[in-house]
Design a protein around this motif. Structure first.
Motif, PDB file in Angstrom:
ATOM      1  N   SER A 151      -2.340  29.690 -24.964  1.00 48.66           N
ATOM      2  CA  SER A 151      -1.713  30.465 -26.013  1.00 48.66           C
ATOM      3  C   SER A 151      -2.209  30.278 -27.258  1.00 48.66           C
ATOM      4  O   SER A 151      -1.825  30.975 -28.257  1.00 48.66           O
ATOM      5  CB  SER A 151      -0.314  30.765 -25.990  1.00 48.66           C
ATOM      6  OG  SER A 151       0.232  31.646 -26.662  1.00 48.66           O
ATOM      7  N   PRO A 155      -3.900  34.706 -28.512  1.00 46.69           N
ATOM      8  CA  PRO A 155      -2.715  34.538 -28.154  1.00 46.69           C
ATOM      9  C   PRO A 155      -2.336  35.269 -26.904  1.00 46.69           C
ATOM     10  O   PRO A 155      -2.831  36.334 -26.659  1.00 46.69           O
ATOM     11  CB  PRO A 155      -1.598  35.068 -29.360  1.00 46.69           C
ATOM     12  CG  PRO A 155      -2.490  35.984 -30.134  1.00 46.69           C
ATOM     13  CD  PRO A 155      -4.081  35.390 -29.941  1.00 46.69           C
ATOM     14  N   SER A 163       3.085  30.874 -29.142  1.00 46.26           N
ATOM     15  CA  SER A 163       1.601  31.002 -29.585  1.00 46.26           C
ATOM     16  C   SER A 163       1.267  30.682 -30.981  1.00 46.26           C
ATOM     17  O   SER A 163       0.206  30.075 -31.218  1.00 46.26           O
ATOM     18  CB  SER A 163       1.163  32.564 -29.252  1.00 46.26           C
ATOM     19  OG  SER A 163       1.374  32.799 -28.075  1.00 46.26           O
ATOM     20  N   LYS A 166       1.581  26.871 -30.946  1.00 46.84           N
ATOM     21  CA  LYS A 166       0.368  26.229 -30.245  1.00 46.84           C
ATOM     22  C   LYS A 166      -1.018  26.288 -31.237  1.00 46.84           C
ATOM     23  O   LYS A 166      -1.754  25.349 -31.295  1.00 46.84           O
ATOM     24  CB  LYS A 166       0.166  26.648 -28.965  1.00 46.84           C
ATOM     25  CG  LYS A 166       1.389  26.378 -28.050  1.00 46.84           C
ATOM     26  CD  LYS A 166       1.461  24.820 -28.092  1.00 46.84           C
ATOM     27  CE  LYS A 166       2.710  24.468 -26.591  1.00 46.84           C
ATOM     28  NZ  LYS A 166       2.535  22.942 -26.693  1.00 46.84           N
TER      29      LYS A 166
END
Length: 259
Positions: A151, A155, A163, A166
């Motif tokens: 993600s 995303p 997302s 990350k």
């Protein structure tokens, strides 16, 4: 395993800390490091979960201790580090894996929920790198392994704060790899594909979504958590001594797929 390979990938006797170590992915990482001979400090907000994983390790002949950690608080990281050092000595390996997710639609999401996911993911990774990174830089050696995600970009749908967080973890990993490259500390990330938990299956994975996921995964299946351990041991060991700032995809080819 022959002597050359065994020595190349060895983490025997090294001390590893694993945040989120009571969970699905990082619990398996903690057990994998222990099977490879590391002394493992299992860190989790839920002390009973950390202690359960540590006990599993000890029951199979490994060395481990469970430690309570609120990964959104710097003082908690400092206390966990103190406990780790008291138990086994300075940390050589650190897996930054704490975090939660959310499936709330974007327009319905409250700021408190957004902040909770961001704090558990990117803030916890920042704090872990800050506290444990300083510890490792001080001794001139260490391997930090952050947990990115498929993600991180592009995303995934239905995972808005996750997302974003990350993607930030990937960026932070690269920033710190550059920052500490001459100080003996390597910073990399593992980018898992789909390794569904019960929560994922309940909140994210409808039959239609599963078809989309597997249709975008060349291997046409989900990952088994044990399949993360090879990349983990490689990044933790001296076999990856010239690897820093990397994001290693373990995703069945998901990130290589277009049409």
């Amino acid at each position: 395993m022959n002597a050359f390979t065994s020595e190349l990938f060895s983490v025997e006797g090294r001390v590893a800390g694993v945040t989120g170590g009571g969970g699905h992915l990082c619990g398996e990482m903690a057990r994998g490091l222990a099977k490879a001979g590391a002394k493992v400090v299992v860190m989790d907000l839920r002390l009973e979960k950390a202690e359960a994983v540590a006990q599993q390790i000890k029951d199979t002949g490994g060395q481990a201790v469970g430690v309570e950690l609120d990964a959104t608080k710097k003082d908690s990281f400092k206390a966990a580090l103190d406990q780790a050092v008291a138990a086994f000595g300075p940390l050589d390996i650190f897996v930054n894996g704490a975090g939660i997710n959310s499936s709330t639609p974007f327009f319905q999401m409250e700021l408190s929920e957004w902040n909770a996911v961001m704090d558990s993911q990117i803030t916890s990774t920042f704090l872990g790198c800050q506290v444990i990174g300083e510890h490792m830089v001080g001794k001139g050696r260490g391997s930090i392994i952050n947990i990115s995600s498929a993600s991180a970009g592009p995303p995934l749908s239905k995972a808005f704060p996750y997302s974003v967080a990350k993607a930030g973890i990937k960026n932070l990993t690269q920033n710190l790899a550059r920052e500490w490259a001459l100080q003996g500390v390597r910073v990399n990330a593992i980018r898992p594909g789909f390794f569904p938990t019960d929560w994922n299956r309940k909140n994210f994975i409808t039959p239609e979504r599963e078809a989309a996921i597997l249709g975008h995964t060349p291997m046409k299946r989900y990952g088994e958590v044990s399949e993360l351990i090879g990349a983990l041991i490689w990044l933790a060991s001296d076999a990856s001594g010239f690897v820093t700032g990397a994001e290693i995809a373990v995703d069945g080819g998901y990130s290589a797929m277009t049409i």
